[in-house]
Design a protein around this motif. Structure first.
Motif, PDB file in Angstrom:
ATOM      1  N   ARG A 156       0.828  -1.210   0.000  1.00 46.64           N
ATOM      2  CA  ARG A 156       0.000   0.000   0.000  1.00 46.64           C
ATOM      3  C   ARG A 156       0.858   1.255   0.000  1.00 46.64           C
ATOM      4  O   ARG A 156       0.486   2.269  -0.579  1.00 46.64           O
ATOM      5  N   VAL A 157       2.013   1.172   0.657  1.00 50.23           N
ATOM      6  CA  VAL A 157       2.930   2.310   0.658  1.00 50.23           C
ATOM      7  C   VAL A 157       3.513   2.500  -0.738  1.00 50.23           C
ATOM      8  O   VAL A 157       3.647   3.628  -1.226  1.00 50.23           O
ATOM      9  N   VAL A 158       3.843   1.383  -1.398  1.00 48.00           N
ATOM     10  CA  VAL A 158       4.354   1.448  -2.769  1.00 48.00           C
ATOM     11  C   VAL A 158       3.328   2.106  -3.691  1.00 48.00           C
ATOM     12  O   VAL A 158       3.653   2.997  -4.480  1.00 48.00           O
ATOM     13  N   SER A 179      11.070  -2.221 -17.230  1.00 50.49           N
ATOM     14  CA  SER A 179      12.062  -3.233 -16.850  1.00 50.49           C
ATOM     15  C   SER A 179      11.611  -4.169 -15.736  1.00 50.49           C
ATOM     16  O   SER A 179      12.195  -5.230 -15.549  1.00 50.49           O
ATOM     17  N   LYS A 180      10.564  -3.779 -14.968  1.00 51.68           N
ATOM     18  CA  LYS A 180      10.136  -4.593 -13.834  1.00 51.68           C
ATOM     19  C   LYS A 180       8.627  -4.744 -13.817  1.00 51.68           C
ATOM     20  O   LYS A 180       7.900  -3.975 -14.449  1.00 51.68           O
ATOM     21  N   ASP A 181       8.174  -5.693 -13.046  1.00 52.79           N
ATOM     22  CA  ASP A 181       6.753  -5.851 -12.768  1.00 52.79           C
ATOM     23  C   ASP A 181       6.442  -5.019 -11.531  1.00 52.79           C
ATOM     24  O   ASP A 181       6.802  -5.390 -10.406  1.00 52.79           O
ATOM     25  N   ILE A 185       7.313  -5.050  -7.163  1.00 51.95           N
ATOM     26  CA  ILE A 185       8.459  -4.267  -6.704  1.00 51.95           C
ATOM     27  C   ILE A 185       8.332  -3.990  -5.208  1.00 51.95           C
ATOM     28  O   ILE A 185       7.239  -3.723  -4.701  1.00 51.95           O
ATOM     29  N   THR A 186       9.430  -4.091  -4.483  1.00 52.60           N
ATOM     30  CA  THR A 186       9.409  -3.853  -3.040  1.00 52.60           C
ATOM     31  C   THR A 186       9.578  -2.371  -2.750  1.00 52.60           C
ATOM     32  O   THR A 186      10.014  -1.593  -3.608  1.00 52.60           O
ATOM     33  N   LEU A 187       9.239  -2.001  -1.528  1.00 50.16           N
ATOM     34  CA  LEU A 187       9.366  -0.599  -1.121  1.00 50.16           C
ATOM     35  C   LEU A 187      10.816  -0.143  -1.202  1.00 50.16           C
ATOM     36  O   LEU A 187      11.111   0.961  -1.675  1.00 50.16           O
ATOM     37  N   VAL A 188      11.740  -0.991  -0.759  1.00 50.72           N
ATOM     38  CA  VAL A 188      13.165  -0.642  -0.778  1.00 50.72           C
ATOM     39  C   VAL A 188      13.646  -0.438  -2.212  1.00 50.72           C
ATOM     40  O   VAL A 188      14.373   0.526  -2.504  1.00 50.72           O
ATOM     41  N   VAL A 191      12.213   2.925  -3.562  1.00 51.74           N
ATOM     42  CA  VAL A 191      12.864   4.092  -2.967  1.00 51.74           C
ATOM     43  C   VAL A 191      14.279   4.264  -3.508  1.00 51.74           C
ATOM     44  O   VAL A 191      14.702   5.381  -3.844  1.00 51.74           O
ATOM     45  N   ASN A 192      15.011   3.172  -3.616  1.00 49.34           N
ATOM     46  CA  ASN A 192      16.376   3.256  -4.146  1.00 49.34           C
ATOM     47  C   ASN A 192      16.382   3.748  -5.588  1.00 49.34           C
ATOM     48  O   ASN A 192      17.245   4.539  -5.982  1.00 49.34           O
ATOM     49  N   ALA A 193      15.413   3.279  -6.379  1.00 45.32           N
ATOM     50  CA  ALA A 193      15.344   3.694  -7.775  1.00 45.32           C
ATOM     51  C   ALA A 193      15.005   5.179  -7.891  1.00 45.32           C
ATOM     52  O   ALA A 193      15.634   5.911  -8.662  1.00 45.32           O
TER      53      ALA A 193
END
Length: 285
Positions: A156-158, A179-181, A185-188, A191-193
């Motif tokens: 939900r945060v994502v 490039s991703k589904d 995708i995780t929250l980390v 955020v890093n991206a």
């Protein structure tokens, strides 16, 4: 032989954030081997008429643990809070009094959780915030909700980040979708991206001697004044022409209005809160 001794700082409760304090205090009492005294609230052993030395010793140890646990609770609250538990005769009674007064009943907790969820949904990223600062603000609210025993998925945060970040992150989100589904995708990872956008911005500021707040802001204002007259014939957004549209060639979901996927694969399908936000805002992708 290495020493196993360690010192713990007792957490102090001043009337705010009871749930956080209660978790810290419970850990402290467990470390002191006193939590069982509060949790069980077993009455002191009644001595027989002619008690043995072992029975007297056991009774004295029980009384000492109870007194120590009560003293710990007294020491862990401010003077103003202490007045509400100073007449409690057992640590169990003192703990229950604090819980009842500051945690509230089920109805009160439900209202607090609803208010926190409403606050979460109302959050928007400010122009001077970095993505990490924004996520930290969101997680502060989420963790308060979780302290009430309410589950709150990181997904939900994502979703919240994807629909509420400013336009400057659009191209990065678009490349992530290529490039991703994004449903996995995780929250980390997210955020890093997105932090890469903030890092590039910071590098540009350093290259310009930190003048972005003045000189570059003026330049961007001028650029917006001229580019805002241009509207893309493909995505209908202001500020670029169709030939420069990053959404060109991508399918558009008729449910969330975002580009890059079809309705059958829409990750926001069935989430009324997210869908409502998406319908109010311009599509990011």
């Amino acid at each position: 032989m290495a020493s196993n001794n360690f010192s713990l700082s007792i957490p102090t409760f001043k009337g705010d954030h009871y749930n956080s304090w209660a978790i810290k205090m419970k850990s402290y009492l467990k470390a002191m081997s006193l939590w069982e005294t509060i949790e069980s609230d077993v009455e002191l052993t009644i001595l027989p008429q002619n008690p043995t030395a072992a029975q007297i010793k056991k009774r004295d140890e029980e009384a000492a643990r109870e007194a120590k646990a009560l003293s710990c609770i007294h020491s862990a609250v401010s003077d103003g809070i202490f007045t509400s538990i100073m007449t409690c005769e057992s640590p169990k009674e003192a703990w229950s009094t604090l819980k009842e007064e500051f945690e509230g009943n089920a109805k009160t907790k439900l209202m607090q959780v609803l208010n926190l969820k409403r606050e979460f949904e109302m959050q928007r990223m400010k122009g001077n915030e970095t993505i990490k600062e924004y996520v930290s603000k969101l997680m502060s609210i989420v963790n308060q909700i979780r302290l009430f025993g309410e589950s709150f998925a990181s997904e939900r945060v994502v979703d919240k980040i994807l629909v509420s970040v400013p336009e400057k992150y659009e191209s990065k989100i678009s490349s992530l979708e290529d490039s991703k589904d994004l449903s996995k995708i995780t929250l980390v990872e997210l955020v890093n991206a997105l932090s890469a956008v903030d890092q590039r911005r910071l590098m540009r500021e350093e290259e310009n001697g930190g003048k972005t707040e003045g000189l570059l802001l003026a330049k961007s204002s001028f650029a917006k004044a001229t580019s805002n007259k241009v509207q893309c014939n493909h995505c209908h957004k202001i500020g670029h022409e169709e030939k420069d549209c990053w959404n060109k060639g991508k399918p558009q979901c008729f449910k969330c209005k975002r580009y890059g996927h079809l309705a059958k694969n829409c990750r926001f399908q069935g989430d009324e809160e997210i869908m409502a936000q998406l319908m109010e805002a311009e599509p990011l992708l």
